[in-house]
Design a protein around this motif. Structure first.
Motif, PDB file in Angstrom:
ATOM      1  N   LEU A 163       0.840  -1.183   0.000  1.00 20.79           N
ATOM      2  CA  LEU A 163       0.000   0.000   0.000  1.00 20.79           C
ATOM      3  C   LEU A 163       0.883   1.243   0.000  1.00 20.79           C
ATOM      4  CD1 LEU A 163      -2.808   1.343   0.316  1.00 20.79           C
ATOM      5  CD2 LEU A 163      -2.454   1.197   2.799  1.00 20.79           C
ATOM      6  N   PRO A 164       0.879   2.029  -1.093  1.00 19.69           N
ATOM      7  CA  PRO A 164       1.679   3.263  -1.112  1.00 19.69           C
ATOM      8  C   PRO A 164       1.133   4.277  -0.107  1.00 19.69           C
ATOM      9  CG  PRO A 164       0.992   2.608  -3.321  1.00 19.69           C
ATOM     10  CD  PRO A 164       0.182   1.796  -2.359  1.00 19.69           C
ATOM     11  N   LEU A 165       2.056   4.956   0.567  1.00 21.64           N
ATOM     12  CA  LEU A 165       1.700   6.018   1.499  1.00 21.64           C
ATOM     13  C   LEU A 165       2.344   7.322   1.038  1.00 21.64           C
ATOM     14  CD1 LEU A 165       2.230   4.296   4.980  1.00 21.64           C
ATOM     15  CD2 LEU A 165       0.086   4.601   3.739  1.00 21.64           C
ATOM     16  N   PRO A 166       1.857   8.452   1.504  1.00 24.82           N
ATOM     17  CA  PRO A 166       2.512   9.727   1.172  1.00 24.82           C
ATOM     18  C   PRO A 166       3.969   9.727   1.606  1.00 24.82           C
ATOM     19  CG  PRO A 166       0.353  10.110   2.165  1.00 24.82           C
ATOM     20  CD  PRO A 166       0.632   8.643   2.300  1.00 24.82           C
ATOM     21  N   GLY A 167       4.767  10.490   0.871  1.00 24.82           N
ATOM     22  CA  GLY A 167       6.179  10.598   1.214  1.00 24.82           C
ATOM     23  C   GLY A 167       7.034   9.483   0.659  1.00 24.82           C
ATOM     24  N   GLY A 168       6.496   8.684  -0.268  1.00 28.32           N
ATOM     25  CA  GLY A 168       7.268   7.608  -0.868  1.00 28.32           C
ATOM     26  C   GLY A 168       7.369   6.361  -0.011  1.00 28.32           C
ATOM     27  N   LEU A 169       6.584   6.273   1.049  1.00 27.14           N
ATOM     28  CA  LEU A 169       6.600   5.095   1.916  1.00 27.14           C
ATOM     29  C   LEU A 169       5.705   4.003   1.348  1.00 27.14           C
ATOM     30  CD1 LEU A 169       6.156   7.015   5.276  1.00 27.14           C
ATOM     31  CD2 LEU A 169       8.285   5.982   4.439  1.00 27.14           C
ATOM     32  N   THR A 170       5.996   2.761   1.725  1.00 24.78           N
ATOM     33  CA  THR A 170       5.179   1.627   1.302  1.00 24.78           C
ATOM     34  C   THR A 170       4.860   0.756   2.503  1.00 24.78           C
ATOM     35  OG1 THR A 170       6.186   1.586  -0.892  1.00 24.78           O
ATOM     36  CG2 THR A 170       5.028  -0.401  -0.187  1.00 24.78           C
ATOM     37  N   LEU A 171       3.587   0.519   2.719  1.00 22.55           N
ATOM     38  CA  LEU A 171       3.129  -0.309   3.826  1.00 22.55           C
ATOM     39  C   LEU A 171       2.956  -1.741   3.340  1.00 22.55           C
ATOM     40  CD1 LEU A 171       2.273   0.390   6.791  1.00 22.55           C
ATOM     41  CD2 LEU A 171      -0.083   0.333   5.977  1.00 22.55           C
ATOM     42  N   ARG A 172       3.551  -2.692   4.071  1.00 24.83           N
ATOM     43  CA  ARG A 172       3.345  -4.113   3.778  1.00 24.83           C
ATOM     44  C   ARG A 172       2.126  -4.582   4.568  1.00 24.83           C
ATOM     45  NH1 ARG A 172       9.337  -6.964   4.032  1.00 24.83           N
ATOM     46  NH2 ARG A 172      10.549  -5.216   3.174  1.00 24.83           N
ATOM     47  N   ARG A 173       1.042  -4.879   3.899  1.00 24.94           N
ATOM     48  CA  ARG A 173      -0.212  -5.232   4.576  1.00 24.94           C
ATOM     49  C   ARG A 173      -0.387  -6.740   4.573  1.00 24.94           C
ATOM     50  NH1 ARG A 173      -4.850  -1.148   4.510  1.00 24.94           N
ATOM     51  NH2 ARG A 173      -3.657  -0.632   6.383  1.00 24.94           N
ATOM     52  N   HIS A 174      -0.279  -7.341   5.752  1.00 28.84           N
ATOM     53  CA  HIS A 174      -0.441  -8.783   5.916  1.00 28.84           C
ATOM     54  C   HIS A 174      -1.885  -9.088   6.310  1.00 28.84           C
ATOM     55  CE1 HIS A 174       3.852  -9.929   5.676  1.00 28.84           C
ATOM     56  NE2 HIS A 174       4.053  -8.727   6.166  1.00 28.84           N
ATOM     57  N   ARG A 175      -2.679  -9.443   5.312  1.00 24.58           N
ATOM     58  CA  ARG A 175      -4.097  -9.714   5.510  1.00 24.58           C
ATOM     59  C   ARG A 175      -4.744  -8.510   6.198  1.00 24.58           C
ATOM     60  NH1 ARG A 175      -3.644 -16.136   7.281  1.00 24.58           N
ATOM     61  NH2 ARG A 175      -2.376 -16.747   5.480  1.00 24.58           N
ATOM     62  N   ASP A 176      -5.626  -8.764   7.140  1.00 26.63           N
ATOM     63  CA  ASP A 176      -6.297  -7.660   7.817  1.00 26.63           C
ATOM     64  C   ASP A 176      -5.699  -7.357   9.178  1.00 26.63           C
ATOM     65  OD1 ASP A 176      -8.143  -7.312   5.786  1.00 26.63           O
ATOM     66  OD2 ASP A 176      -9.535  -8.764   6.644  1.00 26.63           O
ATOM     67  N   ARG A 177      -4.585  -8.009   9.510  1.00 22.44           N
ATOM     68  CA  ARG A 177      -4.154  -7.994  10.900  1.00 22.44           C
ATOM     69  C   ARG A 177      -2.924  -7.155  11.175  1.00 22.44           C
ATOM     70  NH1 ARG A 177      -3.832 -14.279  11.494  1.00 22.44           N
ATOM     71  NH2 ARG A 177      -2.047 -13.693  12.776  1.00 22.44           N
ATOM     72  N   VAL A 178      -1.889  -7.309  10.375  1.00 21.29           N
ATOM     73  CA  VAL A 178      -0.599  -6.715  10.705  1.00 21.29           C
ATOM     74  C   VAL A 178      -0.035  -5.965   9.501  1.00 21.29           C
ATOM     75  CG1 VAL A 178       1.707  -7.126  11.601  1.00 21.29           C
ATOM     76  CG2 VAL A 178      -0.163  -8.644  12.288  1.00 21.29           C
ATOM     77  N   ASP A 179       0.366  -4.722   9.726  1.00 17.93           N
ATOM     78  CA  ASP A 179       1.056  -3.937   8.711  1.00 17.93           C
ATOM     79  C   ASP A 179       2.504  -3.742   9.150  1.00 17.93           C
ATOM     80  OD1 ASP A 179      -1.341  -3.726   7.366  1.00 17.93           O
ATOM     81  OD2 ASP A 179      -1.744  -1.672   8.029  1.00 17.93           O
ATOM     82  N   VAL A 180       3.424  -3.836   8.191  1.00 17.46           N
ATOM     83  CA  VAL A 180       4.849  -3.664   8.468  1.00 17.46           C
ATOM     84  C   VAL A 180       5.353  -2.501   7.623  1.00 17.46           C
ATOM     85  CG1 VAL A 180       7.131  -4.727   8.445  1.00 17.46           C
ATOM     86  CG2 VAL A 180       5.113  -6.122   8.980  1.00 17.46           C
TER      87      VAL A 180
END
Length: 284
Positions: free
Chosen positions: A30-47
């Motif tokens: 999942l792209p975030l503002p500022g060039g960051l990228t969120l790793r979304r593990h199912r509905d539970r944990v984001d890294v």
């Protein structure tokens, strides 16, 4: 509501070990503002890889928390975790062990004076400590004490991405209550303050100064306080979990055990993925 957790690391190699330990398969990105990228593990944990140092990681963590709050997301985060590798203060935290923070301390946020160091509180500005709820650390340490068989094998990430490594493990345990063999249980752990510094310790003199000011601290890293400040601004509980790659003291790259620490980090999150990370937690 789904129990959701944000885990923030400094660099990708740490995030890779955390994701491998979670055992939730390949994440969505999942792209975030500022060039960051969120790793979304199912509905539970984001890294999230938040960058090195307290300023960069505070900005990144705040971005992730704000994005979730403003977009509605999949429910607000119930916990933020600062995770990665660290230097350990001997004898409490030998190489290969894990430190769970009882407090997250900005160890160099303040002023030097002829009479010694003054923390920012003594200057009348802000805070330098975030205390972690005991109910939360109890759950984490209970999970680590219980342990599970390590079925995932050794860490196969790329330790060279963060520095040199050697093969000889140090299996000494700082916790007499956690003495099972390393291949059938969690890494040995300590529950203690974790220091955040902007300049990593590289001399015996600096190590001694920090140990004198913070005699119960077990680890030193660069990001925890930044993560904690962002989490506090959003009213979300925070804890720091660090795997020890080297002793705090004179800088000696030949003594670093990056691969071993990344393996301990992976196994720690393998344990927590079966307990703490799937059981909703509410602060008392």
């Amino acid at each position: 509501m789904v129990h959701r957790i944000l885990i923030v690391t400094a660099v990708a190699a740490e995030a890779d070990s955390v994701s491998a330990g979670l055992g939730l398969g390949d994440p969505g990105l999942l792209p975030l503002p500022g060039g960051l990228t969120l790793r979304r593990h199912r509905d539970r944990v984001d890294v999230l890889v938040g960058g090195v140092g307290p300023a960069a990681v505070a900005a990144a963590t705040g971005t992730a928390l704000a994005h979730e709050a403003l977009t509605g997301g999949r429910g607000r985060y119930g916990l933020v975790v600062s995770a990665g590798i660290a230097g350990g203060f001997l004898p409490a935290a030998p190489v290969g062990s894990v430190v769970v923070s009882s407090a997250i301390v900005a160890a160099d946020l303040g002023a030097e004076t002829p009479d010694g160091f003054l923390a920012v509180e003594e200057l009348g500005f802000g805070r330098s400590v975030h205390h972690v709820p005991e109910a939360l650390t109890d759950r984490i340490t209970t999970a680590l004490t219980a342990g599970i068989p390590d079925t995932a094998g050794p860490d196969t990430g790329s330790p060279d991405a963060m520095g040199p490594d050697t093969a000889d493990p140090d299996t000494g345990s700082p916790d007499a209550g956690n003495t099972a063999a390393p291949d059938t249980a969690a890494p040995p752990y300590a529950l203690a303050p974790v220091l955040t510094v902007s300049t990593v310790t590289g001399t015996a003199r600096r190590a001694a100064e920090l140990a004198e000011r913070h005699p119960t601290a077990a680890a030193e890293a660069m990001e925890g306080f930044g993560v904690a400040e962002a989490a506090a601004a959003h009213g979300v509980p925070v804890v720091e979990i660090r795997a020890v790659s080297n002793a705090v003291g004179p800088r000696d790259r030949a003594a670093w055990r990056i691969g071993e620490a990344l393996g301990a980090l992976r196994h720690t999150f393998e344990l927590l993925s079966r307990t703490v990370l799937v059981e909703p937690w509410e602060p008392s």
